[in-house]
Design a protein around this motif. Structure first.
Motif, short mmCIF file in Angstrom:
data_model
loop_
_atom_site.label_atom_id
_atom_site.label_comp_id
_atom_site.label_asym_id
_atom_site.label_seq_id
_atom_site.Cartn_x
_atom_site.Cartn_y
_atom_site.Cartn_z
N SER A 49 -44.77 -13.90 -1.94
CA SER A 49 -45.62 -13.18 -1.00
C SER A 49 -44.94 -11.89 -0.57
N GLY A 98 -53.71 -8.21 5.65
CA GLY A 98 -52.97 -9.40 5.25
C GLY A 98 -53.75 -10.66 5.54
N ILE A 99 -53.07 -11.81 5.42
CA ILE A 99 -53.69 -13.10 5.66
C ILE A 99 -52.84 -13.91 6.65
N PHE A 139 -60.26 -12.24 0.43
CA PHE A 139 -58.94 -11.75 0.07
C PHE A 139 -59.01 -10.33 -0.48
N PHE A 175 -55.66 -15.45 -6.73
CA PHE A 175 -55.54 -14.06 -6.32
C PHE A 175 -54.95 -13.19 -7.43
N LYS A 214 -50.20 -10.22 -4.86
CA LYS A 214 -49.46 -11.03 -3.92
C LYS A 214 -50.10 -10.97 -2.53
N PRO A 215 -50.22 -12.10 -1.86
CA PRO A 215 -50.74 -12.07 -0.49
C PRO A 215 -49.74 -11.42 0.45
N ASN A 248 -56.90 -8.25 2.19
CA ASN A 248 -55.46 -8.47 2.03
C ASN A 248 -54.66 -7.18 2.20
N LEU A 254 -52.45 -19.39 -4.86
CA LEU A 254 -51.97 -18.13 -5.43
C LEU A 254 -52.61 -17.83 -6.78
#
Length: 454
Positions: free
Chosen positions: A134, A51-52, A43, A99, A102-103, A47, A96
């Motif tokens: 997100s 992104g994911i 991540f 991390f 924010k993803p 990220n 979440l």
């Protein structure tokens, strides 16, 4: 298709949506903490750049299709919808917490089971619950699998409103005898209605899934199905070989006898005919088992060299991290794989205890990462090389020896520091990948683990 080649290479082998393949995961060295660490590392690295991806498994179906190898729960009780959505959102919350930002969601796919088992209202609650915490990537792509019999305009509109632009419908085959054998009765009119509705709502990519090698299926059945498909001209197609794995899926794939299945030679002819008919109307073969029109993102990604393959199949773009939510979902951090528990009750219980509901997985070592890249190259681009020293590995000479006979059969070309699969060899790409699969080569299975390659 050369019959002798089919006879020679039609063996049990992986489909390579991952490497290592699931039966060769090392669960003894895997742990939930190691999985979390691998995901956090991935991540942080990716990220902000790409992104994911998210895959959400919605397992409920109102009836059992006997060709299906998916993890599903058969019920007509729609009271199961709300508790399940709450559980998925709880699982998302647990991820979440790992991390520090924010993803950024680049891809999101709803699979099943039957996603359209859920009401439009509940699907919107699910997606909004994901997106509320997100950020959307600029070029995000949301897609879902729809059942032609129960996908309504309300489903399509509700998902369109929250960002979906791609839908795929499971067609399988239009012949009534075949449909009865696989317990999937859906007239052409239902698929036509669902396809046209999606386009009217504004979906830019409509896909159909078709399967060859089904029980009682003949050449004429495949021809009829393809011709009807051409009349609707979906933007992309998955034209799959039926994976007969009853030893894994139990009675779910025992709605017919083994001798009701087409012989390997006939099965391959079904594929060749379908491929020919699809080419005549403008479809281009993408990797293994997929076809797309030039206007579809899958075709464009192949041309750009961006085609990627993971547990969702072929995708138009790559993300290093893919999180699977829901029962049996598989996540991929690039450095590790993790699969959720398959039982609903276990899934709910773990989440109640604030535990990410993973029960098995694999942390990739340096060798795994090298072999994974070679197999990904072969599956997505039909070639791989080791000009870069990081892609060399000690057993490479042995892999090339295993490929020598395939080269003599015209399936590939071996150069000094690369190999390329020929047009003739593309239907056998799974066999070619197996030559690189060091875990498979070191320990051949005692029993059949995989479907047949042809």
């Amino acid at each position: 298709m050369n019959t002798s080649l089919v006879d020679k290479y039609n063996i049990s082998g992986p489909r390579y949506t991952s490497y290592p393949t699931v039966p060769y995961w090392n669960n003894e060295t895997f742990s939930l903490n190691k999985w979390k660490e691998s995901l956090v590392q991935s991540f942080k690295e990716s990220n902000s750049k790409e992104g994911i991806s998210l895959y959400i498994h919605l397992p409920f179906c109102e009836s059992l299709c006997t060709f299906c190898g998916c993890n599903k729960r058969i019920t007509k009780q729609h009271s199961v919808e709300s508790p399940y959505i709450n559980a998925v959102l709880k699982e998302w919350d647990l991820y979440l917490e790992l991390f520090d930002e924010k993803p950024i969601i680049k891809e999101l796919h709803l699979g099943g089971g039957t996603p359209t088992f859920f009401s439009p209202e509940h699907l919107k609650i699910l997606i909004n619950g994901i997106l509320n915490r997100s950020v959307l990537a600029d070029n995000y792509e949301f897609s879902f699998e729809g059942h032609p019999n129960n996908t309504t305009r309300e489903h399509l509109q509700a998902l369109f409103d929250v960002g979906f632009r791609r839908v795929s419908y499971g067609v399988q085959d239009y012949n009534e005898t075949v449909q009865k054998a696989i317990h999937r009765i859906q007239p052409f009119e239902n698929v036509k209605r669902a396809t046209e509705m999606a386009r009217e709502v504004g979906y830019t990519s409509v896909g159909h899934d078709i399967i060859f090698g089904l029980p009682f299926q003949t050449i004429d059945h495949v021809k009829s199905t393809i011709l009807k498909t051409k009349a609707l001209l979906p933007d992309r197609l998955a034209f799959y070989s039926y994976a007969h794995v009853p030893w894994i899926k139990g009675n779910g794939q025992r709605g017919f006898n083994d001798n009701d299945l087409p012989a390997p030679e006939l099965k391959r002819k079904q594929y060749e005919l379908g491929k020919q008919l699809l080419a005549e109307v403008g479809y281009h073969e993408i990797g293994m088992d997929h076809f797309a029109l030039k206007t579809d993102s899958l075709f464009k990604s192949m041309g750009n060299g961006d085609l990627h393959r993971n547990f969702m199949g072929y995708t138009a773009s790559k993300t290093q991290a893919m999180i699977g939510l829901g029962v049996s979902s598989i996540s991929d951090s690039w450095y590790g794989f993790a699969q959720n528990v398959k039982g609903l009750e276990s899934y709910y219980n773990l989440l109640e205890d604030n535990i990410i509901p993973v029960y098995r997985g694999h942390i990739l070592n340096e060798e795994d990462l090298v072999i994974r890249q070679h197999i990904l190259n072969l599956m997505c681009r039909f070639k791989t090389s080791w000009t870069n020293d990081t892609l060399r590995f000690p057993e490479l000479p042995d892999a090339l020896i295993r490929l020598k006979e395939m080269e003599q059969d015209g399936l590939l070309k071996i150069e000094t520091d690369s190999i390329a699969v020929t047009d003739k060899g593309q239907p056998f790409v799974r066999n070619i990948c197996m030559a690189f699969d060091l875990l498979l080569q070191r320990k051949q299975p005692d029993t059949q683990l995989f479907s047949m390659t042809v």
